[in-house]
Design an enzyme around this catalytic site. Sequence first.
Site, PDB file in Angstrom:
ATOM      1  NE  ARG A  36      -4.162  -1.686   1.859  1.00  0.00           N
ATOM      2  CZ  ARG A  36      -5.047  -2.110   2.736  1.00  0.00           C
ATOM      3  NH1 ARG A  36      -4.915  -1.820   3.995  1.00  0.00           N
ATOM      4  NH2 ARG A  36      -6.084  -2.822   2.338  1.00  0.00           N
ATOM      5  CE  LYS A 198     -21.158 -14.188   7.548  1.00  0.00           C
ATOM      6  NZ  LYS A 198     -21.156 -13.064   8.472  1.00  0.00           N
ATOM      7  N   GLY A 361      -9.128  -9.285  -1.160  1.00  0.00           N
ATOM      8  CA  GLY A 361      -7.823  -9.802  -0.755  1.00  0.00           C
ATOM      9  C   GLY A 361      -7.612 -11.267  -1.118  1.00  0.00           C
ATOM     10  N   GLY A 384     -13.201  -3.362   0.249  1.00  0.00           N
ATOM     11  CA  GLY A 384     -14.546  -2.847   0.537  1.00  0.00           C
ATOM     12  C   GLY A 384     -14.988  -1.833  -0.500  1.00  0.00           C
TER      13      GLY A 384
HETATM   14  P1  AMP Z   1     -15.148 -13.339   1.652  1.00  0.00           P
HETATM   15  O1  AMP Z   1     -14.413 -12.577   2.695  1.00  0.00           O
HETATM   16  O2  AMP Z   1     -16.614 -13.263   1.728  1.00  0.00           O
HETATM   17  O3  AMP Z   1     -14.599 -13.084   0.253  1.00  0.00           O
HETATM   18  O4  AMP Z   1     -14.866 -14.869   1.970  1.00  0.00           O
HETATM   19  C1  AMP Z   1     -13.601 -15.428   1.898  1.00  0.00           C
HETATM   20  C2  AMP Z   1     -13.582 -16.688   2.691  1.00  0.00           C
HETATM   21  O5  AMP Z   1     -14.560 -17.579   2.190  1.00  0.00           O
HETATM   22  C3  AMP Z   1     -12.266 -17.414   2.604  1.00  0.00           C
HETATM   23  O6  AMP Z   1     -11.629 -17.359   3.864  1.00  0.00           O
HETATM   24  C4  AMP Z   1     -12.654 -18.826   2.233  1.00  0.00           C
HETATM   25  O7  AMP Z   1     -11.991 -19.802   3.001  1.00  0.00           O
HETATM   26  C5  AMP Z   1     -14.133 -18.870   2.529  1.00  0.00           C
HETATM   27  N1  AMP Z   1     -14.808 -19.897   1.752  1.00  0.00           N
HETATM   28  C6  AMP Z   1     -14.805 -20.039   0.424  1.00  0.00           C
HETATM   29  N2  AMP Z   1     -15.467 -21.156   0.073  1.00  0.00           N
HETATM   30  C7  AMP Z   1     -15.892 -21.745   1.199  1.00  0.00           C
HETATM   31  C8  AMP Z   1     -16.616 -22.907   1.496  1.00  0.00           C
HETATM   32  N3  AMP Z   1     -17.028 -23.721   0.520  1.00  0.00           N
HETATM   33  N4  AMP Z   1     -16.884 -23.185   2.784  1.00  0.00           N
HETATM   34  C9  AMP Z   1     -16.460 -22.368   3.760  1.00  0.00           C
HETATM   35  N5  AMP Z   1     -15.768 -21.242   3.558  1.00  0.00           N
HETATM   36  C10 AMP Z   1     -15.481 -20.926   2.285  1.00  0.00           C
END
Ligand code: AMP
Length: 404
Positions: A36, A198, A361, A384
């Site tokens: 950064r 999520k 990230g 974000g």
């Molecule tokens: P996000 O911050 O929403 O982009 O989510 C990233 C996180 O989602 C990472 O740490 C991944 O390990 C998790 N992730 C991706 N696929 C899965 C899955 N099938 N089950 C549980 N966690 C997941």
Amino acid sequence: MKKTIKDVPLKSKKVLVRVDYNVPLNDQGQITNDKRIAATLPTINYLLEQDCAVILMSHLGRPKGKAVPSMSLKPAAARLGELLKKEVFMAPDCVGPEVKKMAANLKNGQLLLLENLRFHAEEEKNDAAFAAELASLGEVFVQDAFGTVHRAHASTAGIVNHMPLAACGFLVEKELKFLGETLNNPRHPFLAILGGAKVSDKIAVIDNLLTKVDSLIIGGAMAYTFLKAEGIETGKSLVEDDKLSVARDLLKKAQDKKISLLIPIDHIIVDKVDFAGKKVDSAASIKETEGAEIPDGFYGVDIGPMTIKRIAPVVMEARTIVWNGPLGVFEIDQFSKGTIEIANLVAQATEKGAVSVIGGGDSIAAAKKAGVDKKISHISTGGGASLEFLEGKPLPGIAALPDK
Ligand code: AMP
């Protein structure tokens, strides 16, 4: 189009630059990744070439309105000095008489970094008096902290009301160019790939992208909520039950608009996994499913080979690709294949002429792990902020800046 530093008279001016030096520090307070800081060098060097006196300001961590010594920006000043091979003066605070004096005495060609803006609660409250006090330190405001433009804070939004001249720096200009052009003027077919943990975090993104894309690939834990919404068994996979009807609405919206919304047709599954610790037990059973259903007692943790085969041509045909979020628990090697394959495919499509933009990230880390990050057209620096851009929301730190 927003004014950039090329559009405002800067010669020998005192310039206040909002940067994003929210860098990771280890227990000893050492910077573990300086990308950064390095990313702000083009703007800083340009200002120095224009014989400006450069005052930099940033936040670091979440000190919640109090001076927390472990969140001081001193290490950032030292690292910037090393990168520029030039002294960077460090202010004891970001406002107050002493800082005002340091800023007033700063000569052209010199650099001063203000202490963490968030040591004052007024920063996050976008307090007008605080913004005016920051603004009084310089003559021109430059916004180069893309990572914080989605926040309406004193140093990102309020300050512009108190500055006669304001513009974005090269880093923000590049982000706006890539994100703006890909979203508003994409070459078709336009493909979005969304993954991550999520659905709830990405509903607004999916909703907005469904007004723009030709295809949407959904992977990661998010996909199981969509699968369950379609009546498919998801075993123990992470599902947001309160979002099933939203998922159904999004699936219907895609269908009505004739957008191909691809969700996984097979999976890598495991019966025991430590999601928080990102570890899998050596005694765990890891399998590939034969279809979209996930058996009882198993978690879906990556997209399977049939899914990869199905989406490969969609990626290769795309001329614009936006990707945000991993398609599996990519931090665990055995479950990283889907995400790595996607990174490779996006890189190959880019080599064939597609414009690709990666944000978030984890997707960036995956592109690096696959060794293809240099091949991507644009890697967005603001997680974000890039997500809110994809949601189609106005970003307060950008909206505040004057147009050309
Ligand atoms: P996000 O911050 O929403 O982009 O989510 C990233 C996180 O989602 C990472 O740490 C991944 O390990 C998790 N992730 C991706 N696929 C899965 C899955 N099938 N089950 C549980 N966690 C997941």
